[in-house]
Design a protein around this motif. Structure first.
Motif, short mmCIF file in Angstrom:
data_model
loop_
_atom_site.label_atom_id
_atom_site.label_comp_id
_atom_site.label_asym_id
_atom_site.label_seq_id
_atom_site.Cartn_x
_atom_site.Cartn_y
_atom_site.Cartn_z
N VAL A 57 -0.49 12.36 -10.15
CA VAL A 57 -0.48 13.07 -9.05
C VAL A 57 -1.82 14.37 -9.24
CG1 VAL A 57 1.81 13.36 -8.47
CG2 VAL A 57 1.18 15.08 -9.67
N ASP A 58 -2.20 15.13 -8.28
CA ASP A 58 -3.10 15.82 -8.55
C ASP A 58 -2.86 17.25 -9.14
OD1 ASP A 58 -2.68 17.99 -6.29
OD2 ASP A 58 -2.33 15.89 -5.25
N GLY B 195 2.93 8.38 -7.84
CA GLY B 195 2.11 9.54 -8.04
C GLY B 195 1.58 9.74 -6.61
N GLN B 196 0.92 8.83 -5.88
CA GLN B 196 0.17 8.91 -4.69
C GLN B 196 1.14 9.38 -3.57
OE1 GLN B 196 -2.56 5.95 -3.72
NE2 GLN B 196 -2.71 6.55 -1.38
N ASP C 34 0.81 -1.13 0.11
CA ASP C 34 0.13 -0.19 -0.09
C ASP C 34 0.97 1.18 0.05
OD1 ASP C 34 -1.59 2.18 2.00
OD2 ASP C 34 -2.86 0.99 0.62
N PRO C 35 0.58 2.21 -0.78
CA PRO C 35 1.55 3.46 -0.84
C PRO C 35 1.53 4.27 0.38
CG PRO C 35 -0.05 3.31 -2.96
CD PRO C 35 -0.51 2.19 -1.89
N SER C 36 0.63 4.24 1.43
CA SER C 36 0.72 4.86 2.56
C SER C 36 1.58 4.19 3.63
CB SER C 36 -0.99 4.94 3.20
OG SER C 36 -1.21 3.35 3.52
N GLN C 37 1.85 3.07 3.24
CA GLN C 37 2.77 2.24 4.25
C GLN C 37 4.21 2.55 3.82
OE1 GLN C 37 1.58 -1.92 3.24
NE2 GLN C 37 0.37 -1.91 5.40
N ILE C 38 4.24 2.62 2.35
CA ILE C 38 5.64 3.11 1.65
C ILE C 38 5.91 4.31 2.29
CG2 ILE C 38 7.10 2.95 -0.17
CD1 ILE C 38 5.19 1.05 -1.60
N ILE D 143 -7.14 20.06 -18.09
CA ILE D 143 -6.63 18.51 -18.66
C ILE D 143 -6.89 17.82 -17.36
CG2 ILE D 143 -4.71 17.40 -19.29
CD1 ILE D 143 -3.77 19.96 -20.68
N ALA D 144 -7.51 16.75 -17.35
CA ALA D 144 -7.81 15.50 -16.41
C ALA D 144 -6.47 15.17 -15.79
CB ALA D 144 -8.69 14.58 -16.83
N ARG D 145 -6.26 15.01 -14.41
CA ARG D 145 -4.97 14.69 -13.75
C ARG D 145 -5.58 13.56 -12.69
NH1 ARG D 145 -2.66 15.36 -17.67
NH2 ARG D 145 -0.73 16.92 -17.92
N GLY D 146 -4.74 12.99 -12.16
CA GLY D 146 -4.98 12.22 -10.91
C GLY D 146 -5.29 12.98 -9.90
#
Length: 338
Positions: free
Chosen positions: A211-212, A147-148, A118-122, A328-331
């Motif tokens: 990313v956002d 990106g997250q 999970d990205p949050s763990q990293i 432009i759509a992004r994360g």
């Protein structure tokens, strides 16, 4: 063929004996997945085999089975999981030997276990590390993960990490191994002795696409101060002409009004049918007829001229986006219009 210990046989010799043992039909199926050079070298090796003892065949088939089983376990739960299962089935010494041969021959990509995390763990582990260490780890993760994580790093770190990913070339295996062991102490060594190439502009573009918009703007603004040339190169690659299909109709209509007709004709001449349909959909019938007629009489065009025209159109799109005229759509969710 002279009797040899399995460890004394080369990989090609073992592959040749394996294919001979499996028979022509199976071997032919295997050949379909090989390159011409590999087929040529393997066929040459097979032609040099005169006689293979039954015991030798059994040993090599068993070795192949063990490696295939190990690879399946790796795909299911990673190298640590595969090693644990193999140790229970085959014993510690043989399991270690198989894993070592497998990771060396197949060049298992470093940080494989982290791509399943999970990205949050990293993030919890790496956020206080040196920016270069963070950049190295992110360059090996999936773009969505990176990106997250990049979005959640402190703002003062984001641009620095993005820049380090972009300029990263090759990293020595011992450094990768050290970082990897810290991140996952139970993991056996997975790096080969070759230098591993990762990072680069394409890598940071993939990360930034995940990313956002706020994070993207913050990073690019900082990069423009630190390295304007790099920032411009990243911008160029973040949105290409074919991505125009991702814009909404209002945005496409605005782009059509702002770009030069000649640039748009050049770009559409070699564009995909999907791109043409989207653009024509946002033109009047009269304008579409005019464009098609003029493009028909345009004749052959140089690829460089087309690329330059598309680059100018992308530049217009980026300027309109920066001015808040189009989206432009992004994360992330900050681009949702309500």
């Amino acid at each position: 063929m002279a009797r040899k210990d399995n460890n004394a046989l080369t990989g090609k010799q073992k592959a040749a004996i394996l294919l001979i043992s499996l028979g022509p039909e199976v071997s032919a199926s295997v050949y379909k997945h090989l390159s011409e050079e590999e087929i040529e070298r393997l066929t040459l090796e097979i032609s040099g085999v005169r006689k293979v003892e039954a015991e030798k065949k059994e040993e090599i088939i068993e070795e192949f089975h063990d490696i295939a089983m190990a690879q399946e376990f790796i795909s299911q739960g990673g190298i640590a999981y595969a090693k644990e299962v193999l140790e229970k089935a085959l014993g510690s010494e043989k399991a270690t030997s198989i894993i070592h041969r497998l990771t060396s021959s197949l060049q298992v990509k470093p940080f494989d276990f982290a791509r399943k995390a999970d990205p949050s763990q990293i993030l919890n582990f790496i956020q206080n590390e040196h920016p270069q260490t963070i950049a190295l780890i992110l360059s090996y993760l999936e773009p969505a993960q990176s990106g997250q994580i990049l979005s959640e790093l402190p703002q003062e770190l984001q641009a620095d990490v993005a820049r380090r990913i972009a300029v990263m070339d090759r990293t020595a295996p011992e450094i990768i191994n050290e970082v990897e062991q810290i991140l996952e102490r139970k993991l056996s060594s997975t790096v080969t002795q070759d230098f591993t190439q990762t990072g680069g502009i394409e890598a940071v573009v993939e990360v930034l696409n995940g990313v956002d918009r706020t994070t993207e703007r913050t990073i690019l603004d900082s990069l423009e101060i630190q390295d304007p040339v790099l920032a411009e190169e990243i911008k160029k690659r973040m949105f290409v002409f074919e991505d125009i299909v991702t814009l909404d109709n209002r945005a496409i209509q605005r782009v059509i009004r702002d770009v030069e007709n000649e640039d748009l004709m050049l770009s559409l001449k070699v564009a995909s049918e999907e791109v043409r349909d989207v653009v024509y959909k946002n033109m009047s019938k009269r304008m579409v007829d005019t464009f098609k007629e003029e493009m028909e009489f345009m004749g052959p065009v140089r690829l460089r001229d087309v690329e330059e025209a598309q680059s100018r159109i992308v530049g217009v799109i980026r300027r309109l986006e920066e001015a808040g005229e189009i989206v432009i759509a992004r994360g992330g969710g900050d681009d949702i219009i309500v």
